[in-house]
Design a protein around this motif. Structure first.
Motif, PDB file in Angstrom:
ATOM      1  N   LEU A   5       0.824  -1.214   0.000  1.00  0.00           N
ATOM      2  CA  LEU A   5       0.000   0.000   0.000  1.00  0.00           C
ATOM      3  C   LEU A   5       0.859   1.265   0.000  1.00  0.00           C
ATOM      4  N   ALA A   6       2.001   1.216   0.685  1.00  0.00           N
ATOM      5  CA  ALA A   6       2.919   2.369   0.683  1.00  0.00           C
ATOM      6  C   ALA A   6       3.471   2.610  -0.722  1.00  0.00           C
ATOM      7  N   LEU A   7       3.766   1.537  -1.439  1.00  0.00           N
ATOM      8  CA  LEU A   7       4.232   1.682  -2.819  1.00  0.00           C
ATOM      9  C   LEU A   7       3.126   2.273  -3.694  1.00  0.00           C
ATOM     10  N   ASP A   8       1.899   1.861  -3.430  1.00  0.00           N
ATOM     11  CA  ASP A   8       0.764   2.377  -4.191  1.00  0.00           C
ATOM     12  C   ASP A   8       0.578   3.877  -3.967  1.00  0.00           C
ATOM     13  N   LYS A   9       0.725   4.310  -2.721  1.00  0.00           N
ATOM     14  CA  LYS A   9       0.582   5.741  -2.414  1.00  0.00           C
ATOM     15  C   LYS A   9       1.682   6.542  -3.102  1.00  0.00           C
ATOM     16  N   LEU A  10       2.899   6.005  -3.095  1.00  0.00           N
ATOM     17  CA  LEU A  10       4.004   6.653  -3.806  1.00  0.00           C
ATOM     18  C   LEU A  10       3.626   6.870  -5.267  1.00  0.00           C
ATOM     19  N   ALA A  11       3.056   5.836  -5.883  1.00  0.00           N
ATOM     20  CA  ALA A  11       2.680   5.928  -7.296  1.00  0.00           C
ATOM     21  C   ALA A  11       1.603   6.980  -7.513  1.00  0.00           C
ATOM     22  N   TYR A  12       0.574   6.974  -6.672  1.00  0.00           N
ATOM     23  CA  TYR A  12      -0.513   7.948  -6.798  1.00  0.00           C
ATOM     24  C   TYR A  12       0.038   9.372  -6.745  1.00  0.00           C
ATOM     25  N   ASP A  13       0.872   9.631  -5.744  1.00  0.00           N
ATOM     26  CA  ASP A  13       1.438  10.977  -5.576  1.00  0.00           C
ATOM     27  C   ASP A  13       2.362  11.344  -6.734  1.00  0.00           C
ATOM     28  N   TYR A  14       3.202  10.415  -7.134  1.00  0.00           N
ATOM     29  CA  TYR A  14       4.178  10.689  -8.197  1.00  0.00           C
ATOM     30  C   TYR A  14       3.467  11.029  -9.505  1.00  0.00           C
ATOM     31  N   ILE A  15       2.463  10.231  -9.855  1.00  0.00           N
ATOM     32  CA  ILE A  15       1.762  10.456 -11.128  1.00  0.00           C
ATOM     33  C   ILE A  15       1.062  11.816 -11.117  1.00  0.00           C
ATOM     34  N   HIS A  16       0.395  12.144 -10.007  1.00  0.00           N
ATOM     35  CA  HIS A  16      -0.282  13.447  -9.924  1.00  0.00           C
ATOM     36  C   HIS A  16       0.724  14.600  -9.942  1.00  0.00           C
ATOM     37  N   ASP A  17       1.848  14.425  -9.254  1.00  0.00           N
ATOM     38  CA  ASP A  17       2.884  15.469  -9.230  1.00  0.00           C
ATOM     39  C   ASP A  17       3.450  15.740 -10.622  1.00  0.00           C
ATOM     40  N   HIS A  18       3.330  14.768 -11.511  1.00  0.00           N
ATOM     41  CA  HIS A  18       3.856  14.934 -12.875  1.00  0.00           C
ATOM     42  C   HIS A  18       2.750  15.183 -13.899  1.00  0.00           C
ATOM     43  N   GLY A  19       1.607  15.640 -13.400  1.00  0.00           N
ATOM     44  CA  GLY A  19       0.550  16.112 -14.293  1.00  0.00           C
ATOM     45  C   GLY A  19      -0.325  15.036 -14.886  1.00  0.00           C
ATOM     46  N   GLY A  20      -0.198  13.809 -14.362  1.00  0.00           N
ATOM     47  CA  GLY A  20      -0.963  12.708 -14.928  1.00  0.00           C
ATOM     48  C   GLY A  20      -2.040  12.196 -13.992  1.00  0.00           C
ATOM     49  N   ARG A  21      -2.660  11.117 -14.408  1.00  0.00           N
ATOM     50  CA  ARG A  21      -3.676  10.440 -13.618  1.00  0.00           C
ATOM     51  C   ARG A  21      -3.367   8.948 -13.645  1.00  0.00           C
ATOM     52  N   PRO A  22      -3.474   8.247 -12.503  1.00  0.00           N
ATOM     53  CA  PRO A  22      -3.249   6.792 -12.521  1.00  0.00           C
ATOM     54  C   PRO A  22      -4.301   6.104 -13.400  1.00  0.00           C
ATOM     55  N   ALA A  23      -3.862   5.474 -14.475  1.00  0.00           N
ATOM     56  CA  ALA A  23      -4.800   4.887 -15.438  1.00  0.00           C
ATOM     57  C   ALA A  23      -5.547   3.689 -14.861  1.00  0.00           C
ATOM     58  N   PHE A  24      -4.968   3.044 -13.837  1.00  0.00           N
ATOM     59  CA  PHE A  24      -5.604   1.856 -13.266  1.00  0.00           C
ATOM     60  C   PHE A  24      -6.688   2.212 -12.245  1.00  0.00           C
ATOM     61  N   LEU A  25      -6.547   3.374 -11.591  1.00  0.00           N
ATOM     62  CA  LEU A  25      -7.436   3.739 -10.489  1.00  0.00           C
ATOM     63  C   LEU A  25      -8.874   3.869 -10.999  1.00  0.00           C
ATOM     64  N   ASN A  26      -9.762   3.063 -10.433  1.00  0.00           N
ATOM     65  CA  ASN A  26     -11.185   3.023 -10.807  1.00  0.00           C
ATOM     66  C   ASN A  26     -11.437   2.428 -12.186  1.00  0.00           C
ATOM     67  N   TYR A  27     -10.412   1.848 -12.828  1.00  0.00           N
ATOM     68  CA  TYR A  27     -10.618   1.165 -14.101  1.00  0.00           C
ATOM     69  C   TYR A  27     -11.451  -0.090 -13.844  1.00  0.00           C
ATOM     70  N   ASN A  28     -12.660  -0.107 -14.367  1.00  0.00           N
ATOM     71  CA  ASN A  28     -13.604  -1.207 -14.091  1.00  0.00           C
ATOM     72  C   ASN A  28     -13.740  -1.473 -12.591  1.00  0.00           C
ATOM     73  N   GLY A  29     -13.544  -0.410 -11.803  1.00  0.00           N
ATOM     74  CA  GLY A  29     -13.704  -0.533 -10.354  1.00  0.00           C
ATOM     75  C   GLY A  29     -12.446  -0.915  -9.595  1.00  0.00           C
ATOM     76  N   PHE A  30     -11.293  -1.007 -10.278  1.00  0.00           N
ATOM     77  CA  PHE A  30     -10.058  -1.353  -9.547  1.00  0.00           C
ATOM     78  C   PHE A  30      -9.747  -0.243  -8.542  1.00  0.00           C
ATOM     79  N   PRO A  31      -9.449  -0.602  -7.268  1.00  0.00           N
ATOM     80  CA  PRO A  31      -9.393   0.409  -6.202  1.00  0.00           C
ATOM     81  C   PRO A  31      -8.076   1.165  -6.043  1.00  0.00           C
ATOM     82  N   ASN A  32      -7.052   0.846  -6.824  1.00  0.00           N
ATOM     83  CA  ASN A  32      -5.736   1.427  -6.559  1.00  0.00           C
ATOM     84  C   ASN A  32      -5.044   1.905  -7.828  1.00  0.00           C
ATOM     85  N   SER A  33      -3.855   2.502  -7.628  1.00  0.00           N
ATOM     86  CA  SER A  33      -3.078   3.059  -8.746  1.00  0.00           C
ATOM     87  C   SER A  33      -2.161   2.033  -9.385  1.00  0.00           C
TER      88      SER A  33
END
Length: 261
Positions: free
Chosen positions: A40-68
């Motif tokens: 989960l800590a790795l997942d949070k790192l990914a969420y923050d990193y992607i947003h900090d670089h102007g993007g959106r995690p493509a997996f988050l909420n994809y067909n209901g997937f709960p994480n980045s």
């Protein structure tokens, strides 16, 4: 899956930008992977990193997937859901991520060793990565999907490994999953013809034991039926004449791992 989409040269350059953010993110993940860190800590790192670089995690909420990230440990093949599980010495962990940047989607995965792993596990990782690199060489205009698929199969089967059949690579770019499907087994000279403008994800999913998998009740996680480890690597490739154009890179990961080593 949707229809086959062909990308313009301009689109491929936009995809390269998205792929670069993703590749750099996986390098950051490589820095943090160690015994004791939670998935989960790795997942949070990914969420923050992607947003900090102007993007959106493509997996988050994809067909209901709960994480980045999809984070799959040991006998989990793919689509593992990040949790409070703490990585342990000797684990292997597939980290699969996607970035949407300016409406262009990238997708890549790498299987990390946590500390020292058993020699037979290390070999599984090496052979699976080799199969990806060999398959990429087939990803040029004029070849067919079967040429890519057969190359993976030919390389890993000589080691007696099981090739997952229920899950495959895919087209990518405007959506996370596009046609054509890119299996890791098949016959040369068959399947969709690879043409310029096609962007595909090649992703060997290789089991140390039998090919069979089981699907978990969480609706996502897929693990090996026999409980043996599985390895997964994924690159995103734009089809061109003569040479494949690999949009993702493991260079950032390798730089970190070489320093760790």
């Amino acid at each position: 899956m949707s229809k086959v989409y062909y990308k313009s040269a301009e689109d491929v350059e936009q995809l390269r930008k998205s792929a670069t953010v993703l590749s750099q993110l996986l390098g950051e993940i490589a820095r943090e992977i160690r015994p004791g860190i939670t998935t989960l800590a790795l997942d949070k790192l990914a969420y923050d990193y992607i947003h900090d670089h102007g993007g959106r995690p493509a997996f988050l909420n994809y067909n209901g997937f709960p994480n980045s990230l999809c984070i799959s440990v040991n006998d989990q093949v793919v689509h593992g859901i990040p949790s409070d599980y703490e990585l342990r010495e000797g684990d292997i962990v597939s980290v699969d991520g996607g970035v949407e940047l300016n409406n262009f989607i990238s997708d890549s995965a790498y299987t990390f060793a946590v500390g020292e792993v058993a020699p037979e596990v290390d070999r599984l990782l090496r052979v699976t990565l080799e199969s990806l690199n060999l398959a990429i060489k087939q990803a040029v205009a004029g070849k067919r999907v079967g040429d890519v698929a057969y190359t993976v199969q030919e390389h890993v089967s000589q080691y007696g490994y099981g090739i997952v059949r229920e899950l495959v690579g895919h087209g990518v770019g405007y959506k996370l999953h596009e046609k054509p499907e890119i299996p890791n087994y098949g016959k040369r000279g068959t399947g969709t013809k690879l043409e310029e403008g096609l962007v595909i994800c090649i992703e060997p999913m290789i089991n140390m034991g039998k090919a069979g998998v089981k699907f978990w009740d969480d609706g996502w996680t897929v693990s090996t039926a026999d409980g043996k480890p599985s390895a997964h690597y994924e690159h995103m490739v734009a089809i061109r004449k003569g040479v494949p154009d690999v949009l993702t890179t493991f260079a950032y990961i390798e730089e970190v791992l070489n320093k760790k080593g």
